[in-house]
Enzyme design. Structure first.
Site, short mmCIF file in Angstrom:
data_model
loop_
_atom_site.label_atom_id
_atom_site.label_comp_id
_atom_site.label_asym_id
_atom_site.label_seq_id
_atom_site.Cartn_x
_atom_site.Cartn_y
_atom_site.Cartn_z
CD GLU A 81 -34.91 -6.12 44.00
OE1 GLU A 81 -34.76 -7.01 43.14
OE2 GLU A 81 -34.15 -5.15 44.11
CB SER A 118 -40.03 -5.55 47.38
OG SER A 118 -38.83 -5.14 46.78
CG LEU A 164 -43.97 -4.91 57.91
CD1 LEU A 164 -45.44 -4.91 57.55
CD2 LEU A 164 -43.73 -3.95 59.07
CB ALA A 165 -42.25 -11.72 59.08
CE1 TYR A 187 -37.17 -9.39 49.88
CE2 TYR A 187 -37.30 -8.08 47.88
CZ TYR A 187 -37.54 -8.23 49.23
OH TYR A 187 -38.14 -7.20 49.94
N GLY A 199 -38.08 -6.28 63.18
CA GLY A 199 -37.28 -5.76 62.06
C GLY A 199 -37.29 -4.24 62.03
NE ARG A 212 -32.16 -1.34 54.60
CZ ARG A 212 -32.98 -2.12 53.93
NH1 ARG A 212 -33.64 -3.10 54.53
NH2 ARG A 212 -33.16 -1.93 52.64
CD GLN A 257 -33.40 -13.34 52.71
OE1 GLN A 257 -32.88 -12.32 53.22
NE2 GLN A 257 -33.33 -13.58 51.43
CB SER A 258 -35.86 -8.15 54.30
OG SER A 258 -34.75 -8.00 55.18
CG ASP A 270 -39.84 -1.51 57.08
OD1 ASP A 270 -38.78 -0.89 57.27
OD2 ASP A 270 -40.27 -1.80 55.96
P1 NAP Z 1 -35.92 -6.69 58.31
O1 NAP Z 1 -35.36 -5.59 59.13
O2 NAP Z 1 -34.99 -7.69 57.71
O3 NAP Z 1 -37.00 -7.45 59.20
C1 NAP Z 1 -37.51 -8.70 58.81
C2 NAP Z 1 -38.38 -9.22 59.91
O4 NAP Z 1 -38.91 -10.50 59.52
C3 NAP Z 1 -37.64 -9.45 61.24
O5 NAP Z 1 -38.51 -9.12 62.30
C4 NAP Z 1 -37.39 -10.95 61.21
O6 NAP Z 1 -37.25 -11.52 62.49
C5 NAP Z 1 -38.69 -11.42 60.58
N1 NAP Z 1 -38.59 -12.78 60.05
C6 NAP Z 1 -37.71 -13.22 59.10
N2 NAP Z 1 -37.92 -14.53 58.87
C7 NAP Z 1 -38.92 -14.94 59.70
C8 NAP Z 1 -39.57 -16.17 59.95
N3 NAP Z 1 -39.20 -17.28 59.30
N4 NAP Z 1 -40.56 -16.22 60.86
C9 NAP Z 1 -40.94 -15.09 61.54
N5 NAP Z 1 -40.35 -13.89 61.35
C10 NAP Z 1 -39.35 -13.81 60.45
O7 NAP Z 1 -36.78 -6.10 57.09
P2 NAP Z 1 -37.44 -4.64 56.92
O8 NAP Z 1 -36.46 -3.75 56.26
O9 NAP Z 1 -38.06 -4.23 58.19
O10 NAP Z 1 -38.55 -4.96 55.84
C11 NAP Z 1 -39.88 -5.31 56.24
C12 NAP Z 1 -40.58 -5.93 55.04
O11 NAP Z 1 -40.61 -4.99 53.97
C13 NAP Z 1 -39.88 -7.17 54.50
O12 NAP Z 1 -40.85 -8.10 54.08
C14 NAP Z 1 -39.11 -6.65 53.31
O13 NAP Z 1 -38.88 -7.66 52.35
C15 NAP Z 1 -40.05 -5.57 52.81
N6 NAP Z 1 -39.37 -4.51 52.07
C16 NAP Z 1 -38.39 -3.79 52.68
C17 NAP Z 1 -37.74 -2.79 51.96
C18 NAP Z 1 -36.66 -1.96 52.59
O14 NAP Z 1 -36.01 -1.19 51.87
N7 NAP Z 1 -36.46 -2.03 53.90
C19 NAP Z 1 -38.09 -2.54 50.63
C20 NAP Z 1 -39.09 -3.30 50.06
C21 NAP Z 1 -39.73 -4.27 50.79
P3 NAP Z 1 -35.79 -11.58 63.24
O15 NAP Z 1 -35.66 -10.27 63.95
O16 NAP Z 1 -35.95 -12.74 64.16
O17 NAP Z 1 -34.76 -11.78 62.18
#
Ligand code: NAP
Length: 325
Positions: free
Chosen positions: A128, A126, A81-82, A150, A7, A185, A84-85, A9
């Site tokens: 959220e 988050s 970090l994994a 979420y 992902g 992103r 559904q984001s 992050d």
């Molecule tokens: P992202 O780009 O959507 O990455 C999500 C990651 O989780 C991807 O590697 C995805 O794999 C993996 N994943 C999803 N479902 C999975 C499953 N069932 N089994 C194994 N892996 C799975 O999210 P991000 O922006 O990097 O965010 C990282 C974390 O921070 C998340 O938990 C998100 O909720 C949290 N967060 C993010 C933000 C933000 O603004 N970015 C803010 C607050 C919190 P695939 O590559 O295979 O899809």
């Protein structure tokens, strides 16, 4: 070990840890393609992949595989970090969002609790969890009041991290992250949708950008810096929770204007609106108070909205100019 390494992050954190000399193990789920664009540089480097970077297949719903990997690797630091984001999408797929984000986190914590050497654990929480807060800005003491599936799932996981820390004496921490963006992103998030559209419209590849509400205000930072903050949280001598934010807030309209200004266009000529893009419940104004992270960890967001927009639009212009539509 990093879950979500493919992902936004996870890929920045992987780079950061490799630069620090770590051996990094990532958990990846099986998909129909082997493409991992955000890890491409490391994946294709024979001095890194298979030597200091290892990927293991497992899904967050697959406890047996995750247990096997953790037991075999015995990580020292575990970054979870994994998930559904996408907040908006969680209204459409609430069941899997809660299973993976809430129960998925609990399942991992249970596995870690059983290990002979329990690693330090970071959960990417988050803002959220605060839903529509009555307090501005929000900090680590702001009550949880989530208003999306979420947010509910993250609130459960965040509170469980605290319970495990306080009841079992584990080094478990929450990074309570406000929005953080980057050229990595996904394209279905509003910031990336805007920067990509500004670049595409400038190059004559697209005519209009369609959005929902543009009045919501967000605290937007740069993902690369947030990944570094996650690492800092686990280097501190005490486990704790930290708000990661810039402490500044801008509306989607501001972001839109900055992106179109950067390519010399007037956004009013290119944006149309569609009610279908408006979320069932959406906080109007979100602002984080990151002072604890600065005071305790020495971390402060350096990149604020206007610089972030420039980084993202420049990347999208460059990518499109190379023929990647
Ligand atoms: P992202 O780009 O959507 O990455 C999500 C990651 O989780 C991807 O590697 C995805 O794999 C993996 N994943 C999803 N479902 C999975 C499953 N069932 N089994 C194994 N892996 C799975 O999210 P991000 O922006 O990097 O965010 C990282 C974390 O921070 C998340 O938990 C998100 O909720 C949290 N967060 C993010 C933000 C933000 O603004 N970015 C803010 C607050 C919190 P695939 O590559 O295979 O899809």
């Amino acid at each position: 070990m990093i879950t979500g390494i493919t992902g936004q992050d996870g890929s920045y954190l992987c780079e950061h840890l490799l630069e620090k000399g770590y051996t990094v193990h990532g958990i990846v789920r099986r998909s129909s393609t082997l493409d991992r664009p955000r890890l491409q540089v490391q994946y294709s480097n024979p001095d890194v992949y298979g030597k200091r970077l290892f990927l293991h297949y497992a899904d967050l719903s697959d406890t047996t595989s995750i247990r096997r990997i953790i037991t075999q690797i015995q990580p020292i630091e575990f970054y979870h970090l994994a998930g559904q984001s996408h907040v908006g999408l969680s209204f459409e797929i609430p069941e899997s969002t809660c299973d993976l984000t809430a129960m998925g986190t609990l399942r991992i914590m249970e596995i870690l609790r059983d290990q002979p050497n329990r690693p330090k654990f970071l959960h990417a929480s988050s803002r959220e969890i605060f839903g529509t807060p009555t307090v501005v800005p929000q900090d680590e003491t702001t009550p949880q009041n989530p208003n999306s599936p979420y947010g509910c799932a993250k609130a459960f996981a965040t509170q469980m991290v605290k319970v495990y820390r306080e009841s079992h004496g584990l080094f478990f921490c929450n990074a309570i992250c406000y929005n953080h963006e980057s050229p990595r992103r996904a394209e279905n998030f509003v910031t990336r949708k805007i920067t990509l559209a500004a670049a595409r419209i400038k190059l004559g590849l697209q005519e209009y950008l369609t959005l929902g509400s543009i009045d919501s205000a967000r605290d937007w930072g740069y993902a690369k810096e947030y990944a570094e903050a996650m690492w800092r949280i686990l280097q501190h001598d005490q486990p704790d929770d930290y708000v990661l934010a810039t402490g500044t807030s801008y509306t989607v309209r501001d972001f839109l204007q900055a992106a179109f200004d950067h390519v010399g266009l007037n956004w009013l000529d290119h944006v149309q609106f569609d009610k279908r893009f408006i979320r069932p419940a959406d906080a109007e104004s979100l602002l984080g108070d990151p002072r604890k992270a600065e005071r305790v960890l020495g971390w402060k967001a350096q990149t604020h909205m206007h610089d972030l927009v420039r980084i993202m639009v420049d990347y999208d212009m460059h990518r499109l100019a190379q023929g990647n539509n």
